[in-house]
Design an enzyme around this catalytic site. Structure first.
Site, PDB file in Angstrom:
ATOM      1  N   LYS A 105     -48.275 -17.729  17.072  1.00  0.00           N
ATOM      2  CA  LYS A 105     -48.081 -16.442  17.800  1.00  0.00           C
ATOM      3  C   LYS A 105     -49.260 -16.112  18.697  1.00  0.00           C
ATOM      4  CE  LYS A 105     -49.467 -15.526  13.370  1.00  0.00           C
ATOM      5  NZ  LYS A 105     -48.985 -16.112  12.122  1.00  0.00           N
ATOM      6  N   GLU A 129     -39.492 -19.882  16.161  1.00  0.00           N
ATOM      7  CA  GLU A 129     -38.942 -18.960  15.160  1.00  0.00           C
ATOM      8  C   GLU A 129     -39.978 -18.520  14.128  1.00  0.00           C
ATOM      9  OE1 GLU A 129     -35.439 -17.726  14.953  1.00  0.00           O
ATOM     10  OE2 GLU A 129     -36.797 -16.394  13.886  1.00  0.00           O
ATOM     11  N   GLY A 187     -54.761 -14.123  -2.687  1.00  0.00           N
ATOM     12  CA  GLY A 187     -54.484 -15.070  -1.585  1.00  0.00           C
ATOM     13  C   GLY A 187     -53.640 -14.455  -0.490  1.00  0.00           C
ATOM     14  N   ASP A 201     -53.033  -9.380  14.830  1.00  0.00           N
ATOM     15  CA  ASP A 201     -51.943 -10.296  14.475  1.00  0.00           C
ATOM     16  C   ASP A 201     -50.579  -9.643  14.763  1.00  0.00           C
ATOM     17  OD1 ASP A 201     -50.874 -12.734  12.908  1.00  0.00           O
ATOM     18  OD2 ASP A 201     -50.037 -11.052  11.795  1.00  0.00           O
ATOM     19  N   LYS A 205     -47.503 -10.729  17.580  1.00  0.00           N
ATOM     20  CA  LYS A 205     -46.075 -10.854  17.272  1.00  0.00           C
ATOM     21  C   LYS A 205     -45.256  -9.870  18.108  1.00  0.00           C
ATOM     22  CE  LYS A 205     -47.232 -12.441  12.634  1.00  0.00           C
ATOM     23  NZ  LYS A 205     -47.583 -11.983  11.285  1.00  0.00           N
ATOM     24  N   GLY A 302     -45.989 -17.482   4.203  1.00  0.00           N
ATOM     25  CA  GLY A 302     -45.788 -18.370   3.051  1.00  0.00           C
ATOM     26  C   GLY A 302     -45.319 -19.715   3.540  1.00  0.00           C
TER      27      GLY A 302
HETATM   28  N1  LIG Z   1     -49.617 -19.486   6.856  1.00  0.00           N
HETATM   29  C1  LIG Z   1     -48.501 -18.794   7.091  1.00  0.00           C
HETATM   30  O1  LIG Z   1     -47.895 -18.186   6.195  1.00  0.00           O
HETATM   31  C2  LIG Z   1     -47.907 -18.792   8.487  1.00  0.00           C
HETATM   32  C3  LIG Z   1     -46.691 -18.118   8.715  1.00  0.00           C
HETATM   33  C4  LIG Z   1     -46.147 -18.145   9.990  1.00  0.00           C
HETATM   34  C5  LIG Z   1     -46.805 -18.807  11.005  1.00  0.00           C
HETATM   35  N2  LIG Z   1     -47.994 -19.436  10.757  1.00  0.00           N
HETATM   36  C6  LIG Z   1     -48.647 -20.151  11.868  1.00  0.00           C
HETATM   37  O2  LIG Z   1     -48.525 -21.565  11.615  1.00  0.00           O
HETATM   38  C7  LIG Z   1     -49.626 -22.244  12.180  1.00  0.00           C
HETATM   39  C8  LIG Z   1     -50.290 -23.104  11.107  1.00  0.00           C
HETATM   40  O3  LIG Z   1     -50.738 -22.277  10.067  1.00  0.00           O
HETATM   41  P1  LIG Z   1     -51.215 -22.887   8.670  1.00  0.00           P
HETATM   42  O4  LIG Z   1     -51.268 -21.732   7.727  1.00  0.00           O
HETATM   43  O5  LIG Z   1     -50.424 -24.083   8.321  1.00  0.00           O
HETATM   44  O6  LIG Z   1     -52.714 -23.314   9.046  1.00  0.00           O
HETATM   45  P2  LIG Z   1     -53.629 -24.389   8.293  1.00  0.00           P
HETATM   46  O7  LIG Z   1     -53.261 -24.469   6.859  1.00  0.00           O
HETATM   47  O8  LIG Z   1     -55.035 -24.050   8.653  1.00  0.00           O
HETATM   48  O9  LIG Z   1     -53.214 -25.769   8.968  1.00  0.00           O
HETATM   49  C9  LIG Z   1     -53.656 -26.197  10.228  1.00  0.00           C
HETATM   50  C10 LIG Z   1     -54.022 -27.672  10.112  1.00  0.00           C
HETATM   51  O10 LIG Z   1     -54.253 -28.177  11.420  1.00  0.00           O
HETATM   52  C11 LIG Z   1     -55.493 -28.881  11.410  1.00  0.00           C
HETATM   53  N3  LIG Z   1     -56.091 -28.859  12.736  1.00  0.00           N
HETATM   54  C12 LIG Z   1     -56.783 -27.861  13.322  1.00  0.00           C
HETATM   55  N4  LIG Z   1     -57.177 -28.212  14.569  1.00  0.00           N
HETATM   56  C13 LIG Z   1     -56.707 -29.475  14.744  1.00  0.00           C
HETATM   57  C14 LIG Z   1     -56.817 -30.400  15.819  1.00  0.00           C
HETATM   58  N5  LIG Z   1     -57.475 -30.090  16.937  1.00  0.00           N
HETATM   59  N6  LIG Z   1     -56.227 -31.593  15.694  1.00  0.00           N
HETATM   60  C15 LIG Z   1     -55.567 -31.939  14.564  1.00  0.00           C
HETATM   61  N7  LIG Z   1     -55.451 -31.092  13.488  1.00  0.00           N
HETATM   62  C16 LIG Z   1     -56.016 -29.881  13.593  1.00  0.00           C
HETATM   63  C17 LIG Z   1     -56.343 -28.131  10.388  1.00  0.00           C
HETATM   64  O11 LIG Z   1     -57.441 -28.894   9.981  1.00  0.00           O
HETATM   65  P3  LIG Z   1     -58.783 -28.094   9.494  1.00  0.00           P
HETATM   66  O12 LIG Z   1     -58.361 -27.263   8.335  1.00  0.00           O
HETATM   67  O13 LIG Z   1     -59.714 -29.206   9.148  1.00  0.00           O
HETATM   68  O14 LIG Z   1     -59.227 -27.264  10.662  1.00  0.00           O
HETATM   69  C18 LIG Z   1     -55.303 -27.875   9.297  1.00  0.00           C
HETATM   70  O15 LIG Z   1     -55.163 -29.002   8.464  1.00  0.00           O
HETATM   71  C19 LIG Z   1     -50.539 -21.153  12.776  1.00  0.00           C
HETATM   72  O16 LIG Z   1     -50.255 -21.006  14.143  1.00  0.00           O
HETATM   73  C20 LIG Z   1     -50.139 -19.901  12.015  1.00  0.00           C
HETATM   74  O17 LIG Z   1     -50.374 -18.720  12.747  1.00  0.00           O
HETATM   75  C21 LIG Z   1     -48.547 -19.461   9.526  1.00  0.00           C
END
Ligand SMILES: NC(=O)c1ccc[n+]([C@@H]2O[C@H](COP(=O)([O-])OP(=O)(O)OC[C@H]3O[C@@H](n4cnc5c(N)ncnc54)[C@H](OP(=O)(O)O)[C@@H]3O)[C@@H](O)[C@H]2O)c1
Length: 431
Positions: A105, A129, A187, A201, A205, A302
């Site tokens: 987002k 989505e 968490g 945030d 959105k 989640g």
């Molecule tokens: N978490 C939620 O509940 C949720 C819900 C809806 C949407 N989202 C969105 O989904 C997306 C991912 O969120 P997430 O919670 O999965 O984040 P996350 O757990 O931090 O996962 C991101 C992954 O991408 C890796 N990464 C970062 N920069 C990179 C690069 N340049 N090249 C390759 N890999 C790279 C990170 O490595 P490092 O950790 O080593 O940096 C990490 O393993 C975000 O845009 C977030 O806003 C999340």
């Protein structure tokens, strides 16, 4: 059977959720869509980290080019988060002929204009989505299910962390600091929760939702954003006594030929559906001309709920690829009745005001006098119990007033000797 090759960049929380769902539902999805979704490559900075799902080593790379430059990959899923280098990865992938799925987002709110234009020029789609409301299918509903409608307003509880904190304060009588501490322990809050708590945030959105509803990709700087960190337990309780509940609302609302677009703590009647959205849940209340008022509710974040939304985007894209057609899914039509974005100064509304004054005769008259000077009339006043510091909380509801006038009045009131703490004003919304 035809295979659709997919590259995943970002094997973190949501990325591993996507792999989990695709693995668990492989046969089901293949039967449903008539082709196989094949994860061809997964890129992450760290290819050795232990994930909560294991994959063949040969699938992993730390070089995004292995995905972007692979001519056999049809769809790139971006799940790294942040604006850079996510923007560059997506742009490059589009230029190399890939469709995109993202949950990012922040990226879409800041760089959406350029990315959507690039995708459209190249005959590719960007699906997103999971960027709002986790697994709640709000984007598809606005884009497709409600396509015959014009919208008058959208009110969203779009940030689970803030909603958890406000719900804890309201339901368990705890302070903001204690509620945030609880959220971190469970968490539900990041180590640095500023983006969530201070409303950014939700604003990201809201940009996306307003684009879908009103056809305007609003600049973040045009959104009024106020967080919840100044909300006290006293205000939560005083508001409750008045039949009101505080929520961090993201609001996009048409008023005449203007679009109001703002994120701030908002008092809503306890009887409204949104006021019973508690904990980390999200909800989006949409008012449309034919379908009426609709509430979309569910876990806003989640691993599996967001991954479920990513998979839904993937499936939709595979259908287009299978049919060999390009449907410009973001065929956004701007609402031509909207001529400009309304500045917060000009927003008219009712307010809850909490003064902290010395217990002296004549103070209330002075406060009322200043409000009257700015054309603000009082709907109700309640004097709360005196605290041990010999100051008295006075809680007031005012009739509709212009935000700018209220702000000027409060500045003048706060200069009175008898006013001991900065006055709190919280907007009331008749959702
Ligand atoms: N978490 C939620 O509940 C949720 C819900 C809806 C949407 N989202 C969105 O989904 C997306 C991912 O969120 P997430 O919670 O999965 O984040 P996350 O757990 O931090 O996962 C991101 C992954 O991408 C890796 N990464 C970062 N920069 C990179 C690069 N340049 N090249 C390759 N890999 C790279 C990170 O490595 P490092 O950790 O080593 O940096 C990490 O393993 C975000 O845009 C977030 O806003 C999340």
């Amino acid at each position: 059977m035809k295979k659709i090759n997919v590259g995943l960049i970002g094997f973190g929380n949501i990325g591993s959720g996507v792999i989990k769902i695709l693995r668990q539902k492989r046969e089901f999805l293949t039967e449903k869509i008539g082709l196989e979704i094949n994860i061809k490559k997964i890129c992450d900075k760290d290819t050795t980290a232990k994930r909560n799902i294991s994959v063949q080593k040969s699938l992993l790379t730390n070089d995004p080019k292995d995905i972007i430059n692979d001519p056999q990959i049809d769809i790139v899923i971006e799940l790294i988060g942040g604006v850079h280098p996510a923007k560059e990865f997506i742009s490059e992938a589009i230029k190399k002929g890939k469709h995109i799925v993202t949950a990012n987002k922040a990226l879409l709110a800041q760089e959406g204009k350029e990315l959507f234009a690039l995708a459209s020029d190249r005959g590719k789609n960007i699906y997103f989505e999971a960027s709002v409301g986790g697994g709640i299918p709000i984007i598809k509903s606005l884009r497709e299910g409600l396509v015959a409608n014009n919208y008058s307003s959208i009110f969203g509880i779009l940030n689970g962390t803030s909603n958890y904190v406000l719900s804890e304060m309201s339901q368990h009588n705890c302070t903001f600091a204690d509620a945030l501490h609880q959220a971190k322990l469970k968490g539900f809050a990041e180590k640095d929760p500023t983006l969530d708590i201070e409303g950014m945030d939700s604003a990201h959105k809201l940009v996306i939702l307003a684009y879908l509803c009103f056809g305007k990709l609003v600049d973040l700087k045009d959104i009024f954003i106020e967080g919840i960190s100044h909300i006290s337990l006293a205000d939560v309780n005083y508001a409750k006594d008045m039949g009101l509940e505080i929520k961090l609302l993201a609001i996009a609302k048409k008023e005449g030929d203007e679009l109001q677009i703002r994120v701030h703590p908002t008092l809503i009647p306890k009887a409204h559906l949104l006021s019973s959205v508690n904990g980390v849940f999200n909800a989006i209340y949409v008012s449309s001309d034919f379908a009426g008022n609709l509430l979309f509710y569910g876990p806003g974040a989640g691993q599996l709920s967001a991954a479920s939304a990513v998979v839904s985007d993937l499936v939709e894209l595979t259908q287009d690829i299978k049919a060999g057609l390009f449907r410009p899914t973001l065929n956004i039509i701007a609402d031509k009745s909207i001529k400009k974005i309304c500045c917060i100064d000009n927003v008219q509304g009712r307010y809850y005001i909490h003064f902290t004054t010395l217990d002296k005769p004549g103070v209330l008259a002075k406060v009322a006098g200043i409000l009257a000077k700015f054309g603000i009339s009082i709907a109700s006043v309640t004097q709360k119990e005196k605290s041990k510091e010999e100051v008295v909380p006075i809680v007031m509801i005012i009739h509709e007033a212009k935000e700018k006038n209220l702000r000027l009045a409060l500045q003048a009131i706060d200069k009175l000797d008898a006013i001991k703490v900065k006055t709190v004003a919280i907007r009331i919304e008749d959702v």
